[in-house]
Write a protein that holds these residues in place. Structure first.
Motif, PDB file in Angstrom:
ATOM      1  N   SER A  90      18.912  17.991  48.515  1.00  0.00           N
ATOM      2  CA  SER A  90      17.959  17.060  49.109  1.00  0.00           C
ATOM      3  C   SER A  90      16.770  16.876  48.181  1.00  0.00           C
ATOM      4  O   SER A  90      16.444  17.749  47.377  1.00  0.00           O
ATOM      5  CB  SER A  90      17.489  17.574  50.466  1.00  0.00           C
ATOM      6  N   ILE A  91      16.122  15.730  48.302  1.00  0.00           N
ATOM      7  CA  ILE A  91      14.952  15.415  47.497  1.00  0.00           C
ATOM      8  C   ILE A  91      13.713  15.539  48.382  1.00  0.00           C
ATOM      9  O   ILE A  91      13.647  14.942  49.460  1.00  0.00           O
ATOM     10  CB  ILE A  91      15.031  13.981  46.927  1.00  0.00           C
ATOM     11  N   VAL A  92      12.738  16.316  47.920  1.00  0.00           N
ATOM     12  CA  VAL A  92      11.491  16.501  48.653  1.00  0.00           C
ATOM     13  C   VAL A  92      10.361  16.032  47.753  1.00  0.00           C
ATOM     14  O   VAL A  92      10.187  16.546  46.649  1.00  0.00           O
ATOM     15  CB  VAL A  92      11.283  17.977  49.060  1.00  0.00           C
ATOM     16  N   ARG A  93       9.610  15.046  48.227  1.00  0.00           N
ATOM     17  CA  ARG A  93       8.468  14.542  47.474  1.00  0.00           C
ATOM     18  C   ARG A  93       7.204  15.012  48.170  1.00  0.00           C
ATOM     19  O   ARG A  93       7.085  14.916  49.391  1.00  0.00           O
ATOM     20  CB  ARG A  93       8.505  13.018  47.420  1.00  0.00           C
ATOM     21  N   ILE A  94       6.261  15.522  47.375  1.00  0.00           N
ATOM     22  CA  ILE A  94       4.994  15.972  47.939  1.00  0.00           C
ATOM     23  C   ILE A  94       3.850  15.319  47.172  1.00  0.00           C
ATOM     24  O   ILE A  94       3.974  15.012  45.990  1.00  0.00           O
ATOM     25  CB  ILE A  94       4.852  17.510  47.919  1.00  0.00           C
ATOM     26  N   ALA A  95       2.764  15.100  47.872  1.00  0.00           N
ATOM     27  CA  ALA A  95       1.533  14.624  47.262  1.00  0.00           C
ATOM     28  C   ALA A  95       0.470  15.680  47.524  1.00  0.00           C
ATOM     29  O   ALA A  95       0.323  16.156  48.652  1.00  0.00           O
ATOM     30  CB  ALA A  95       1.124  13.279  47.849  1.00  0.00           C
ATOM     31  N   THR A  96      -0.238  16.047  46.468  1.00  0.00           N
ATOM     32  CA  THR A  96      -1.252  17.086  46.590  1.00  0.00           C
ATOM     33  C   THR A  96      -2.557  16.612  45.963  1.00  0.00           C
ATOM     34  O   THR A  96      -2.562  15.773  45.068  1.00  0.00           O
ATOM     35  CB  THR A  96      -0.818  18.379  45.882  1.00  0.00           C
ATOM     36  N   THR A  97      -3.644  17.177  46.427  1.00  0.00           N
ATOM     37  CA  THR A  97      -4.944  16.857  45.847  1.00  0.00           C
ATOM     38  C   THR A  97      -5.353  17.875  44.792  1.00  0.00           C
ATOM     39  O   THR A  97      -6.260  17.616  44.023  1.00  0.00           O
ATOM     40  CB  THR A  97      -6.040  16.794  46.925  1.00  0.00           C
ATOM     41  N   ASP A  98      -4.700  19.009  44.736  1.00  0.00           N
ATOM     42  CA  ASP A  98      -5.080  20.014  43.743  1.00  0.00           C
ATOM     43  C   ASP A  98      -3.894  20.505  42.924  1.00  0.00           C
ATOM     44  O   ASP A  98      -3.938  21.572  42.348  1.00  0.00           O
ATOM     45  CB  ASP A  98      -5.784  21.187  44.417  1.00  0.00           C
ATOM     46  N   GLY A  99      -2.821  19.726  42.883  1.00  0.00           N
ATOM     47  CA  GLY A  99      -1.625  20.183  42.188  1.00  0.00           C
ATOM     48  C   GLY A  99      -0.924  21.224  43.033  1.00  0.00           C
ATOM     49  O   GLY A  99      -1.445  21.680  44.040  1.00  0.00           O
ATOM     50  N   ALA A 100       0.258  21.567  42.652  1.00  0.00           N
ATOM     51  CA  ALA A 100       1.002  22.550  43.433  1.00  0.00           C
ATOM     52  C   ALA A 100       1.601  23.582  42.499  1.00  0.00           C
ATOM     53  O   ALA A 100       2.258  23.237  41.526  1.00  0.00           O
ATOM     54  CB  ALA A 100       2.088  21.856  44.236  1.00  0.00           C
ATOM     55  N   ASP A 101       1.345  24.805  42.793  1.00  0.00           N
ATOM     56  CA  ASP A 101       1.869  25.918  42.026  1.00  0.00           C
ATOM     57  C   ASP A 101       3.346  26.092  42.353  1.00  0.00           C
ATOM     58  O   ASP A 101       3.712  26.182  43.523  1.00  0.00           O
ATOM     59  CB  ASP A 101       1.062  27.167  42.393  1.00  0.00           C
ATOM     60  N   ASP A 102       4.194  26.128  41.328  1.00  0.00           N
ATOM     61  CA  ASP A 102       5.641  26.255  41.538  1.00  0.00           C
ATOM     62  C   ASP A 102       6.018  27.480  42.367  1.00  0.00           C
ATOM     63  O   ASP A 102       6.908  27.416  43.199  1.00  0.00           O
ATOM     64  CB  ASP A 102       6.383  26.295  40.201  1.00  0.00           C
ATOM     65  N   ALA A 103       5.330  28.577  42.143  1.00  0.00           N
ATOM     66  CA  ALA A 103       5.642  29.803  42.879  1.00  0.00           C
ATOM     67  C   ALA A 103       5.344  29.632  44.370  1.00  0.00           C
ATOM     68  O   ALA A 103       6.112  30.082  45.223  1.00  0.00           O
ATOM     69  CB  ALA A 103       4.861  30.982  42.315  1.00  0.00           C
ATOM     70  N   ARG A 104       4.223  28.967  44.694  1.00  0.00           N
ATOM     71  CA  ARG A 104       3.880  28.735  46.115  1.00  0.00           C
ATOM     72  C   ARG A 104       4.880  27.798  46.769  1.00  0.00           C
ATOM     73  O   ARG A 104       5.270  27.996  47.918  1.00  0.00           O
ATOM     74  CB  ARG A 104       2.475  28.149  46.249  1.00  0.00           C
ATOM     75  N   LEU A 105       5.298  26.764  46.038  1.00  0.00           N
ATOM     76  CA  LEU A 105       6.284  25.826  46.578  1.00  0.00           C
ATOM     77  C   LEU A 105       7.607  26.526  46.829  1.00  0.00           C
ATOM     78  O   LEU A 105       8.216  26.367  47.889  1.00  0.00           O
ATOM     79  CB  LEU A 105       6.486  24.652  45.624  1.00  0.00           C
ATOM     80  N   ALA A 106       8.061  27.311  45.848  1.00  0.00           N
ATOM     81  CA  ALA A 106       9.329  28.037  45.985  1.00  0.00           C
ATOM     82  C   ALA A 106       9.265  29.020  47.149  1.00  0.00           C
ATOM     83  O   ALA A 106      10.224  29.147  47.918  1.00  0.00           O
ATOM     84  CB  ALA A 106       9.662  28.760  44.685  1.00  0.00           C
ATOM     85  N   ALA A 107       8.120  29.716  47.296  1.00  0.00           N
ATOM     86  CA  ALA A 107       7.970  30.679  48.385  1.00  0.00           C
ATOM     87  C   ALA A 107       8.003  29.974  49.748  1.00  0.00           C
ATOM     88  O   ALA A 107       8.612  30.478  50.692  1.00  0.00           O
ATOM     89  CB  ALA A 107       6.670  31.462  48.221  1.00  0.00           C
ATOM     90  N   ALA A 108       7.370  28.809  49.861  1.00  0.00           N
ATOM     91  CA  ALA A 108       7.361  28.071  51.129  1.00  0.00           C
ATOM     92  C   ALA A 108       8.763  27.592  51.484  1.00  0.00           C
ATOM     93  O   ALA A 108       9.187  27.680  52.637  1.00  0.00           O
ATOM     94  CB  ALA A 108       6.399  26.888  51.037  1.00  0.00           C
ATOM     95  N   ILE A 109       9.483  27.096  50.494  1.00  0.00           N
ATOM     96  CA  ILE A 109      10.851  26.627  50.745  1.00  0.00           C
ATOM     97  C   ILE A 109      11.756  27.795  51.109  1.00  0.00           C
ATOM     98  O   ILE A 109      12.587  27.700  52.011  1.00  0.00           O
ATOM     99  CB  ILE A 109      11.368  25.833  49.529  1.00  0.00           C
ATOM    100  N   ASP A 110      11.575  28.929  50.437  1.00  0.00           N
ATOM    101  CA  ASP A 110      12.338  30.136  50.757  1.00  0.00           C
ATOM    102  C   ASP A 110      12.022  30.613  52.174  1.00  0.00           C
ATOM    103  O   ASP A 110      12.924  31.006  52.919  1.00  0.00           O
ATOM    104  CB  ASP A 110      12.021  31.229  49.732  1.00  0.00           C
ATOM    105  N   GLU A 111      10.761  30.559  52.557  1.00  0.00           N
ATOM    106  CA  GLU A 111      10.335  30.964  53.898  1.00  0.00           C
ATOM    107  C   GLU A 111      11.020  30.108  54.968  1.00  0.00           C
ATOM    108  O   GLU A 111      11.362  30.575  56.037  1.00  0.00           O
ATOM    109  CB  GLU A 111       8.823  30.862  54.032  1.00  0.00           C
ATOM    110  N   ALA A 112      11.245  28.827  54.628  1.00  0.00           N
ATOM    111  CA  ALA A 112      11.926  27.928  55.558  1.00  0.00           C
ATOM    112  C   ALA A 112      13.426  28.197  55.605  1.00  0.00           C
ATOM    113  O   ALA A 112      14.113  27.742  56.506  1.00  0.00           O
ATOM    114  CB  ALA A 112      11.685  26.470  55.163  1.00  0.00           C
ATOM    115  N   GLY A 113      13.941  28.961  54.618  1.00  0.00           N
ATOM    116  CA  GLY A 113      15.348  29.336  54.624  1.00  0.00           C
ATOM    117  C   GLY A 113      16.229  28.563  53.641  1.00  0.00           C
ATOM    118  O   GLY A 113      17.449  28.570  53.764  1.00  0.00           O
ATOM    119  N   TYR A 114      15.592  27.914  52.649  1.00  0.00           N
ATOM    120  CA  TYR A 114      16.344  27.076  51.712  1.00  0.00           C
ATOM    121  C   TYR A 114      15.998  27.463  50.284  1.00  0.00           C
ATOM    122  O   TYR A 114      15.198  28.345  50.042  1.00  0.00           O
ATOM    123  CB  TYR A 114      16.036  25.597  52.008  1.00  0.00           C
ATOM    124  N   THR A 115      16.641  26.800  49.322  1.00  0.00           N
ATOM    125  CA  THR A 115      16.504  27.180  47.927  1.00  0.00           C
ATOM    126  C   THR A 115      15.982  26.034  47.088  1.00  0.00           C
ATOM    127  O   THR A 115      16.531  24.925  47.119  1.00  0.00           O
ATOM    128  CB  THR A 115      17.875  27.609  47.346  1.00  0.00           C
TER     129      THR A 115
END
Length: 106
Positions: free
Chosen positions: A78-103
């Motif tokens: 799946s494709i997930v597009r995000i818009a941020t005002t301060d950029g997004a740290d790859d580690a935080r994004l990966a951790a959030a997606i992992d927390e939701a149960g996906y990769t």
């Protein structure tokens, strides 16, 4: 019959807080000085709208993430597009997606 007009004060004076001159007085959702960055992520394991909600909720909870848009490809990537005002740290994004149960696919 004579027409009578009453000014309700609803017309724009150009002094509104939203920056469009609407006169509403609410604060701008994004300051003019804030840069908006967009990222496109690829996520595996999502199969339904419940999956979309889970990923959306986890990413939206991150500081600085303003918009999350998911293009579901059930059983695929799946494709997930995000818009941020301060950029997004790859580690935080990966951790959030992992927390939701996906990769997050790198």
């Amino acid at each position: 019959m004579t027409e009578q007009r009453i000014d309700l004060g609803l017309t724009s004076t150009g002094t509104g807080g939203c920056g469009s001159g609407c006169g509403c007085g609410h604060a701008a959702s994004t300051p003019a000085s804030a840069a908006i960055a967009t990222d496109t992520l690829r996520v595996e394991g999502m199969t339904c709208e419940h999956c979309v909600r889970a990923v959306t909720e986890e990413l939206s909870a991150l500081d600085g993430v303003d918009v999350v848009d998911v293009e579901l490809h059930a059983g695929g990537t799946s494709i997930v597009r995000i818009a941020t005002t301060d950029g997004a740290d790859d580690a935080r994004l990966a951790a959030a997606i992992d927390e939701a149960g996906y990769t997050l696919v790198r």
